[in-house]
Design an enzyme around this catalytic site. Structure first.
Site, PDB file in Angstrom:
ATOM      1  N   LYS A  81       3.133   1.712   7.554  1.00 27.88           N
ATOM      2  CA  LYS A  81       2.775   2.862   6.732  1.00 27.88           C
ATOM      3  C   LYS A  81       1.462   3.467   7.234  1.00 27.88           C
ATOM      4  O   LYS A  81       0.398   2.946   6.951  1.00 27.88           O
ATOM      5  CB  LYS A  81       2.632   2.458   5.261  1.00 27.88           C
ATOM      6  CG  LYS A  81       2.204   3.620   4.343  1.00 27.88           C
ATOM      7  CD  LYS A  81       2.064   3.163   2.899  1.00 27.88           C
ATOM      8  CE  LYS A  81       1.473   4.252   2.008  1.00 27.88           C
ATOM      9  NZ  LYS A  81       1.337   3.826   0.589  1.00 27.88           N
ATOM     10  N   ASP A 133      -0.138  -2.207  -2.723  1.00 24.34           N
ATOM     11  CA  ASP A 133      -0.887  -1.910  -1.498  1.00 24.34           C
ATOM     12  C   ASP A 133      -2.246  -2.594  -1.615  1.00 24.34           C
ATOM     13  O   ASP A 133      -3.101  -2.169  -2.398  1.00 24.34           O
ATOM     14  CB  ASP A 133      -1.078  -0.397  -1.339  1.00 24.34           C
ATOM     15  CG  ASP A 133       0.222   0.336  -1.007  1.00 24.34           C
ATOM     16  OD1 ASP A 133       1.295  -0.149  -1.416  1.00 24.34           O
ATOM     17  OD2 ASP A 133       0.150   1.391  -0.356  1.00 24.34           O
ATOM     18  N   LYS A 151      -0.213  -1.379   6.830  1.00 24.28           N
ATOM     19  CA  LYS A 151      -0.620  -0.006   6.541  1.00 24.28           C
ATOM     20  C   LYS A 151      -1.952   0.279   7.230  1.00 24.28           C
ATOM     21  O   LYS A 151      -2.845  -0.561   7.246  1.00 24.28           O
ATOM     22  CB  LYS A 151      -0.734   0.152   5.020  1.00 24.28           C
ATOM     23  CG  LYS A 151      -1.222   1.509   4.530  1.00 24.28           C
ATOM     24  CD  LYS A 151      -1.232   1.540   3.001  1.00 24.28           C
ATOM     25  CE  LYS A 151      -1.902   2.785   2.444  1.00 24.28           C
ATOM     26  NZ  LYS A 151      -1.931   2.802   0.957  1.00 24.28           N
TER      27      LYS A 151
END
Length: 326
Positions: A257, A158, A221
Site C-alpha cells: 500500500k 494500519d 505500507k
C-alpha cells in the site's frame, strides 16, 4: 495465528532454534543490497509507459477499487466521516457502474461512525492504530489502541513501526511489536507502515519490508502521509520486489500500500504498471494492492467521466465529502 506460532514460523524462515536480535539482524543484513541508481532508473522507465483507450479505462476503474479513502486529521468530525463514507458508497451517483473504493480509513475513535454508515456494504473500515503517526507509545498502549478499533468494527488495522528502534538496530523489538499487534487484530488484516521517508536508504526499506513480513504483516505500507517524502515509485518498486520474493520463499502473498502524495490518475497508473511488471498480475487486485489517498479519487472520477463523455467535467460535477448534517 498466535504470537508463539508466528515466532515459530519466523524461526523456520531464518533457520534458527531461537530468535535473537543477533540472528535477526544478521539475516536482514544478509539480504541483497539495493542498487540505488538501477532502482531509480527502473522506476523512471516504468513511469514512461503509455496506456490508452480501453486499457486506460480498465486501469482507472481498477485504481478506484484499490483506494483506501482516507481522512486522518485532528479536526475530523463524525459528520466528515459520514460524508466520506457516503462518497465511498456512491462515488458518482450519476453513473452506478462506477466502482467503489476498497475501504475508508479513519482514526480509531471514528471507526464506529464509519461502520454504522457503511453498514453491510463491501467497503471495508480501516483504522490507523499504535499511536499513529509517531508510533511513540508503550506496547500496552499500542495493543489497547488496536483492540479498541477492532472491537468498534475495523476490518483492517494500519499500524506504524517504531522507527527509532529499527534505525538503532533493535530489530527484535520491532518484530515483537508487530507480532503482538497482529495477534491483537484477531480476524482484521494488518497493514504495517514503514514510514519510508524516515528510513533514509533503499536497503533499509528492503530490510523493514522483510522484517514486517517475517512478523506476519498482511500488507506493507509506505507511509503515514505525514512525512515527506511519502509514496515514491522507487520505494514502491523495492517493496514490490520484497513481496514477490517473499512469495517465492514462503508461498505466502503479502500486499503493498503506497500512501501519501498520489493525487492524479497519471500517477496511479504508473504505480499499477509497476505492480504488474515487478510483482506480477496476481497483485492487481484490491486484495493485494491499495492506494492510501484522499484527493486521488476525484481525479480518477474526472478522468472516468472524460473517457465516457469525451469532455472534461469540472470539479463541481464530482460529489464532495463535506461534513453531513446528521
Amino acid at each position: 495465528m498466535t504470537a508463539a506460532d508466528q515466532e515459530a514460523r519466523a524461526r523456520d524462515v531464518l533457520g534458527v532454534s531461537r530468535l535473537t536480535d543477533t540472528a535477526l539482524t544478521s539475516w536482514l543484513h544478509g539480504l541483497p543490497g539495493v542498487d540505488q541508481v538501477g532502482c531509480e532508473a527502473r522506476a523512471a522507465a516504468l513511469g514512461t509507459r503509455s496506456i490508452k483507450t480501453t486499457s486506460k479505462a480498465w486501469a482507472i476503474d481498477l485504481a478506484i477499487s484499490m483506494i483506501d479513502l482516507t481522512t486522518l486529521e485532528g479536526a475530523d468530525t463524525p459528520g466528515k466521516v459520514r460524508g466520506l463514507c457516503t462518497k465511498a458508497l456512491s462515488p458518482l451517483p450519476s453513473d452506478p457502474s462506477t466502482p467503489r473504493p476498497a475501504a475508508v480509513c479513519v482514526y480509531g475513535d471514528m471507526v464506529a461512525t464509519a461502520r454504522a454508515t457503511l453498514g453491510a456494504s463491501d467497503v471495508k473500515v480501516a483504522a490507523v492504530a499504535t499511536a499513529f503517526p509517531s508510533g511513540r507509545a508503550s506496547l500496552p498502549v499500542k495493543l489497547a489502541d488496536t483492540r479498541y478499533a477492532v472491537e468498534a468494527g475495523a476490518d483492517e488495522i494500519d499500524m506504524v513501526i517504531d522507527r527509532g528502534a529499527f534505525l538503532s538496530g533493535d530489530h527484535v523489538t520491532v518484530f515483537e511489536q508487530i507480532v503482538a499487534v497482529k495477534e491483537a487484530c484477531g480476524d482484521a488484516r494488518l497493514k504495517v507502515i514503514l514510514e519510508t521517508g524516515e528510513l533514509v536508504t533503499y536497503d533499509n526499506v528492503r530490510r523493514a519490508s522483510w522484517l514486517a513480513m517475517l512478523a506476519g504483516a498482511d500488507f506493507i505500507k509506505t507511509s503515514t502521509g505525514k512525512v515527506a517524502p511519502a509514496a515514491t515509485l522507487p520505494v514502491t518498486v523495492v517493496m514490490l520486489e520484497a513481496v514477490r520474493d517473499w512469495l517465492a520463499l514462503t508461498g505466502r502473498m503479502v500486499g503493498v500500500k503506497p500512501a501519501g502524495g498520489i493525487r492524479t490518475s497519471k500517477d496511479a497508473i504508473k504505480f499499477l504498471v509497476a505492480v504488474n511488471e515487478v510483482a506480477g498480475e496476481a497483485w492487481l487486485s484490491d486484495e493485494w494492492f491499495r492506494f492510501g489517498a484522499s484527493s486521488l479519487l476525484n481525479d480518477l472520477l474526472l478522468q472516468r467521466q472524460r473517457m465516457s463523455t469525451g469532455a472534461y467535467s469540472g470539479a463541481d460535477y464530482i460529489p464532495d465529502d463535506s461534513p453531513s448534517l446528521y
